[in-house]
Design a protein around this motif. Structure first.
Motif, PDB file in Angstrom:
ATOM      1  N   ARG A 178       0.806  -1.216   0.000  1.00 29.80           N
ATOM      2  CA  ARG A 178       0.000   0.000   0.000  1.00 29.80           C
ATOM      3  C   ARG A 178       0.836   1.261   0.000  1.00 29.80           C
ATOM      4  O   ARG A 178       0.297   2.355  -0.078  1.00 29.80           O
ATOM      5  N   ARG A 179       2.146   1.137   0.122  1.00 31.92           N
ATOM      6  CA  ARG A 179       3.003   2.317   0.266  1.00 31.92           C
ATOM      7  C   ARG A 179       3.941   2.463  -0.917  1.00 31.92           C
ATOM      8  O   ARG A 179       4.240   1.514  -1.633  1.00 31.92           O
ATOM      9  N   PHE A 180       4.398   3.703  -1.097  1.00 28.65           N
ATOM     10  CA  PHE A 180       5.474   3.996  -2.030  1.00 28.65           C
ATOM     11  C   PHE A 180       6.747   4.240  -1.216  1.00 28.65           C
ATOM     12  O   PHE A 180       6.712   4.932  -0.193  1.00 28.65           O
ATOM     13  N   LEU A 181       7.862   3.660  -1.662  1.00 31.08           N
ATOM     14  CA  LEU A 181       9.138   3.796  -0.976  1.00 31.08           C
ATOM     15  C   LEU A 181      10.095   4.595  -1.853  1.00 31.08           C
ATOM     16  O   LEU A 181      10.150   4.404  -3.072  1.00 31.08           O
ATOM     17  N   GLY A 182      10.844   5.483  -1.223  1.00 28.20           N
ATOM     18  CA  GLY A 182      11.864   6.251  -1.923  1.00 28.20           C
ATOM     19  C   GLY A 182      13.220   6.031  -1.273  1.00 28.20           C
ATOM     20  O   GLY A 182      13.391   6.303  -0.076  1.00 28.20           O
ATOM     21  N   GLU A 183      14.175   5.506  -2.032  1.00 22.04           N
ATOM     22  CA  GLU A 183      15.524   5.251  -1.513  1.00 22.04           C
ATOM     23  C   GLU A 183      16.483   6.286  -2.096  1.00 22.04           C
ATOM     24  O   GLU A 183      16.570   6.447  -3.317  1.00 22.04           O
ATOM     25  N   ILE A 184      17.203   6.980  -1.216  1.00 22.80           N
ATOM     26  CA  ILE A 184      18.181   7.988  -1.616  1.00 22.80           C
ATOM     27  C   ILE A 184      19.569   7.450  -1.279  1.00 22.80           C
ATOM     28  O   ILE A 184      19.795   6.954  -0.173  1.00 22.80           O
ATOM     29  N   ALA A 185      20.488   7.562  -2.211  1.00 24.68           N
ATOM     30  CA  ALA A 185      21.869   7.136  -1.971  1.00 24.68           C
ATOM     31  C   ALA A 185      22.817   8.172  -2.564  1.00 24.68           C
ATOM     32  O   ALA A 185      22.533   8.762  -3.616  1.00 24.68           O
TER      33      ALA A 185
ATOM     34  N   LEU B 101      28.406   7.072   0.057  1.00 26.35           N
ATOM     35  CA  LEU B 101      28.697   7.960   1.184  1.00 26.35           C
ATOM     36  C   LEU B 101      27.599   7.941   2.241  1.00 26.35           C
ATOM     37  O   LEU B 101      27.849   8.267   3.389  1.00 26.35           O
ATOM     38  N   GLY B 102      26.388   7.617   1.854  1.00 27.34           N
ATOM     39  CA  GLY B 102      25.285   7.615   2.810  1.00 27.34           C
ATOM     40  C   GLY B 102      23.994   7.316   2.094  1.00 27.34           C
ATOM     41  O   GLY B 102      23.934   7.275   0.858  1.00 27.34           O
ATOM     42  N   GLY B 103      22.920   7.102   2.854  1.00 27.17           N
ATOM     43  CA  GLY B 103      21.632   6.792   2.250  1.00 27.17           C
ATOM     44  C   GLY B 103      20.508   6.983   3.238  1.00 27.17           C
ATOM     45  O   GLY B 103      20.724   7.109   4.439  1.00 27.17           O
ATOM     46  N   GLN B 104      19.311   7.023   2.693  1.00 26.14           N
ATOM     47  CA  GLN B 104      18.111   7.193   3.518  1.00 26.14           C
ATOM     48  C   GLN B 104      16.929   6.630   2.760  1.00 26.14           C
ATOM     49  O   GLN B 104      16.893   6.651   1.529  1.00 26.14           O
ATOM     50  N   GLU B 105      15.940   6.097   3.495  1.00 25.96           N
ATOM     51  CA  GLU B 105      14.725   5.558   2.880  1.00 25.96           C
ATOM     52  C   GLU B 105      13.524   6.257   3.478  1.00 25.96           C
ATOM     53  O   GLU B 105      13.402   6.382   4.701  1.00 25.96           O
ATOM     54  N   LEU B 106      12.606   6.722   2.610  1.00 25.32           N
ATOM     55  CA  LEU B 106      11.378   7.399   3.021  1.00 25.32           C
ATOM     56  C   LEU B 106      10.197   6.629   2.472  1.00 25.32           C
ATOM     57  O   LEU B 106      10.312   5.908   1.480  1.00 25.32           O
ATOM     58  N   ALA B 107       9.014   6.799   3.091  1.00 24.09           N
ATOM     59  CA  ALA B 107       7.825   6.076   2.660  1.00 24.09           C
ATOM     60  C   ALA B 107       6.606   6.977   2.791  1.00 24.09           C
ATOM     61  O   ALA B 107       6.545   7.865   3.645  1.00 24.09           O
ATOM     62  N   SER B 108       5.611   6.733   1.925  1.00 22.35           N
ATOM     63  CA  SER B 108       4.347   7.469   1.972  1.00 22.35           C
ATOM     64  C   SER B 108       3.307   6.678   1.202  1.00 22.35           C
ATOM     65  O   SER B 108       3.630   5.915   0.290  1.00 22.35           O
TER      66      SER B 108
ATOM     67  N   VAL C 227       7.621  12.247  -3.195  1.00 18.38           N
ATOM     68  CA  VAL C 227       8.592  13.011  -3.981  1.00 18.38           C
ATOM     69  C   VAL C 227       8.898  14.345  -3.289  1.00 18.38           C
ATOM     70  O   VAL C 227      10.054  14.788  -3.259  1.00 18.38           O
ATOM     71  N   ALA C 228       7.875  14.974  -2.708  1.00 16.49           N
ATOM     72  CA  ALA C 228       8.115  16.223  -1.986  1.00 16.49           C
ATOM     73  C   ALA C 228       9.011  15.996  -0.765  1.00 16.49           C
ATOM     74  O   ALA C 228       9.897  16.809  -0.474  1.00 16.49           O
TER      75      ALA C 228
END
Length: 333
Positions: free
Chosen positions: A69-76, A85-92, A99-100
């Protein structure tokens, strides 16, 4: 928060050639906002300047996927040698909101890099020593010369970003959808009827609009002196829907015709118009990127009821409300 912790010291060293962006909409996220929407969010929080450049020395990699049911955004983040160098994962639950949020996180990370490679806008040059000597107290006074006040810059790039409205549309370009299903209906024919339905339409992130057609197989009835009639329905509907995760709700405007035709011991047929207004609720379960299953129920108020009558006598009348259950497969392109 590894992205926020790792990125400032890495990007704050003014990487050669700047930072480039890689943006990927993975399985289930094809309808998410395009790359320009993400760039707009970042630029809005960095004074209107897009920090990404083609061929930059460092890389910001953003990947969006749908998971249940969710969208995941992975930043690296990667350096010029390809080391992470680093990363983060967000969900909505809404891809536009995700995206915002990704853009806001990147703006926080990229602010040190921007301030390191660009002079702060609006900062006045340091006063020359000569004007300070001219404005200094007489030499006979023993107190040291007081420095002239320097105006504070109107904006420091390293200061925390002010909250801003999320720019850009929350809906991406629509996807084309087609659907095919089976139904069971009660309230249009004298007995429950089974049939088929098909649909074509467009789907955004949280909204869809479709045109549907349906056909009910004939149902036998003996409404008058044992005479047997067959009753079938053929029509279409305009269906606007709102979507939230797996669930949706719709409005219905439907119209068609009800056919009454003689069977066994009677001949002839009658075509009667039909129209109704209703509501739909249901659930949509994704099977893959392009295919989903829907289970929905409709409740329709008869504006033009589909009853059968002869001069001076009503042979058969319908209830004021009908109900339909539908199982449908929907393909998106």
């Amino acid at each position: 928060m590894s992205l926020v912790l790792a990125a400032p010291p890495a990007l704050g060293q003014a990487p050669p050639g700047g930072v480039r962006l890689s943006y990927t909409r993975g399985p289930g996220a094809e309808g998410c906002p395009e790359e320009q929407a993400l760039r707009d969010v970042v630029a809005a929080q960095l004074g209107g300047t897009d920090p990404f450049v083609e061929g930059g020395g460092r890389l910001v990699d953003v990947v969006l996927v749908r998971q249940g049911r969710r969208f995941l955004g992975e930043i690296a983040l990667y350096d010029s040698d390809g080391r992470r160098l680093g990363g983060q994962e967000l969900a909505s639950t809404a891809c536009g909101a995700l995206v915002a949020d990704v853009g806001t996180a990147l703006a926080i990370v990229l602010r040190p890099a921007r301030s390191a490679r660009e002079p702060a806008p609006g900062v006045p040059p340091s006063p020359e020593p000569a004007p300070l000597e001219a404005a200094s107290p007489p030499a006979s006074e023993p107190s040291p010369r007081a420095p002239a006040p320097v105006p504070a810059p109107p904006c420091q790039p390293g200061a925390p970003a002010r909250p801003v409205a999320r720019p850009g549309p929350s809906l991406a370009w629509p996807r084309f959808q087609v659907g095919l299903g089976a139904l069971i209906a009660e309230g249009i024919a004298p007995a429950p009827a089974v049939g088929f339905s098909g649909s074509v339409g467009a789907r955004w992130e949280a909204f869809s609009l479709s045109l549907e057609g349906g056909w009910h197989l004939p149902v036998a009835a003996a409404p008058y002196r044992g005479r047997i009639f067959g009753v079938s329905w053929l029509g279409g509907s305009v269906v606007p829907c709102g979507h939230a995760a797996w669930f949706f709700g719709c409005g219905l405007v439907t119209a068609g015709r009800v056919r009454h035709f003689g069977m066994v011991n009677v001949v002839g047929e009658v075509m009667l118009p039909y129209a109704g207004l209703g509501l739909r609720g249901g659930v949509e379960v994704p099977f893959s990127t392009h295919l989903a299953g829907q289970l929905a129920g409709d409740v329709v108020i008869h504006v033009i009821p589909p009853g059968l009558a002869t001069p001076g006598r009503v042979l058969w009348s319908t209830p004021p409300i009908s109900g339909t259950g539908v199982v449908r497969l929907v393909a998106s392109f």
